[in-house]
Design a protein around this motif. Sequence first.
Motif, PDB file in Angstrom:
ATOM      1  N   PHE A  99       0.853  -1.194   0.000  1.00 35.43           N
ATOM      2  CA  PHE A  99       0.000   0.000   0.000  1.00 35.43           C
ATOM      3  C   PHE A  99       0.881   1.232   0.000  1.00 35.43           C
ATOM      4  N   SER A 100       0.529   2.211  -0.785  1.00 41.87           N
ATOM      5  CA  SER A 100       1.295   3.441  -0.798  1.00 41.87           C
ATOM      6  C   SER A 100       0.373   4.606  -1.091  1.00 41.87           C
ATOM      7  N   ARG A 101       0.397   5.588  -0.208  1.00 44.09           N
ATOM      8  CA  ARG A 101      -0.369   6.820  -0.417  1.00 44.09           C
ATOM      9  C   ARG A 101       0.411   7.942   0.255  1.00 44.09           C
ATOM     10  N   GLY A 102       1.050   8.752  -0.569  1.00 38.05           N
ATOM     11  CA  GLY A 102       1.892   9.798  -0.007  1.00 38.05           C
ATOM     12  C   GLY A 102       3.023   9.201   0.819  1.00 38.05           C
ATOM     13  N   TRP A 103       3.131   9.655   2.065  1.00 41.78           N
ATOM     14  CA  TRP A 103       4.183   9.175   2.942  1.00 41.78           C
ATOM     15  C   TRP A 103       3.822   7.842   3.594  1.00 41.78           C
ATOM     16  N   ASP A 104       2.610   7.445   3.479  1.00 43.32           N
ATOM     17  CA  ASP A 104       2.135   6.219   4.125  1.00 43.32           C
ATOM     18  C   ASP A 104       2.377   5.025   3.213  1.00 43.32           C
ATOM     19  N   THR A 105       3.376   4.238   3.538  1.00 45.80           N
ATOM     20  CA  THR A 105       3.654   3.030   2.764  1.00 45.80           C
ATOM     21  C   THR A 105       3.694   1.844   3.714  1.00 45.80           C
ATOM     22  N   ARG A 106       3.097   0.738   3.269  1.00 48.94           N
ATOM     23  CA  ARG A 106       3.045  -0.470   4.102  1.00 48.94           C
ATOM     24  C   ARG A 106       3.231  -1.682   3.211  1.00 48.94           C
ATOM     25  N   THR A 107       3.865  -2.691   3.744  1.00 43.22           N
ATOM     26  CA  THR A 107       4.003  -3.940   3.022  1.00 43.22           C
ATOM     27  C   THR A 107       3.993  -5.093   4.016  1.00 43.22           C
ATOM     28  N   TYR A 108       3.343  -6.159   3.632  1.00 48.88           N
ATOM     29  CA  TYR A 108       3.235  -7.343   4.471  1.00 48.88           C
ATOM     30  C   TYR A 108       3.590  -8.575   3.646  1.00 48.88           C
ATOM     31  N   TRP A 109       4.137  -9.570   4.330  1.00 48.01           N
ATOM     32  CA  TRP A 109       4.535 -10.821   3.692  1.00 48.01           C
ATOM     33  C   TRP A 109       3.897 -12.010   4.395  1.00 48.01           C
ATOM     34  N   GLY A 110       3.601 -13.026   3.598  1.00 51.20           N
ATOM     35  CA  GLY A 110       3.214 -14.311   4.151  1.00 51.20           C
ATOM     36  C   GLY A 110       4.431 -15.137   4.491  1.00 51.20           C
ATOM     37  N   GLN A 111       4.176 -16.335   5.007  1.00 47.29           N
ATOM     38  CA  GLN A 111       5.271 -17.190   5.461  1.00 47.29           C
ATOM     39  C   GLN A 111       5.835 -18.060   4.342  1.00 47.29           C
ATOM     40  N   GLY A 112       5.134 -18.117   3.233  1.00 47.25           N
ATOM     41  CA  GLY A 112       5.607 -18.874   2.077  1.00 47.25           C
ATOM     42  C   GLY A 112       5.031 -20.279   2.013  1.00 47.25           C
ATOM     43  N   THR A 113       4.937 -20.781   0.794  1.00 44.43           N
ATOM     44  CA  THR A 113       4.503 -22.159   0.563  1.00 44.43           C
ATOM     45  C   THR A 113       5.417 -22.775  -0.500  1.00 44.43           C
ATOM     46  N   GLN A 114       5.850 -23.984  -0.248  1.00 40.26           N
ATOM     47  CA  GLN A 114       6.818 -24.634  -1.136  1.00 40.26           C
ATOM     48  C   GLN A 114       6.113 -25.232  -2.353  1.00 40.26           C
ATOM     49  N   VAL A 115       6.663 -24.937  -3.514  1.00 42.82           N
ATOM     50  CA  VAL A 115       6.218 -25.571  -4.761  1.00 42.82           C
ATOM     51  C   VAL A 115       7.414 -26.323  -5.339  1.00 42.82           C
ATOM     52  N   THR A 116       7.234 -27.614  -5.556  1.00 45.52           N
ATOM     53  CA  THR A 116       8.292 -28.445  -6.126  1.00 45.52           C
ATOM     54  C   THR A 116       7.769 -29.122  -7.381  1.00 45.52           C
ATOM     55  N   VAL A 117       8.473 -28.886  -8.486  1.00 44.13           N
ATOM     56  CA  VAL A 117       8.085 -29.481  -9.764  1.00 44.13           C
ATOM     57  C   VAL A 117       9.155 -30.501 -10.136  1.00 44.13           C
ATOM     58  N   SER A 118       8.771 -31.753 -10.084  1.00 39.38           N
ATOM     59  CA  SER A 118       9.749 -32.816 -10.301  1.00 39.38           C
ATOM     60  C   SER A 118       9.033 -34.095 -10.699  1.00 39.38           C
ATOM     61  N   SER A 119       9.707 -34.884 -11.519  1.00 43.26           N
ATOM     62  CA  SER A 119       9.160 -36.190 -11.900  1.00 43.26           C
ATOM     63  C   SER A 119       9.699 -37.277 -10.970  1.00 43.26           C
TER      64      SER A 119
END
Length: 119
Positions: A99-119
């Motif tokens: 989020f960004s509006r003028g001086w007000d900026t915010r950012t949030y992150w999740g914890q992540g999820t693993q994606v593995t592509v393999s045969s």
Amino acid sequence: VQLVESGGGLVQPGGSLRLSCAASGFTFSSYVMSWYRQAPGKERDLVAGITSGGGSTDYTDSVKGRFTISRDNAKNTVYLQMNSLKPEDTAVYYCNAAFSRGWDTRTYWGQGTQVTVSS
């Protein structure tokens, strides 16, 4: 504030996965939402983004035509549909809210999820 990703897992090349990111604790509909990914030993890179109202999306070149980002502001959730997966898509996928509006900026992150592509 919470971003909780789900939907990762192991899939064969050519397969599909749908990631979800459920948000809470902030005004979801005011935030740009993005998916990033980080492979072992590499930097975290932007994969796809969607504007707050969902009217515009953007993708990194390597996933164009294969991945689709979408959001449901009524459910406070953003999605990443991943088709035709390749081994090089293997990474931890992170949800980001910005989020960004003028001086007000915010950012949030999740914890992540693993994606593995393999045969």
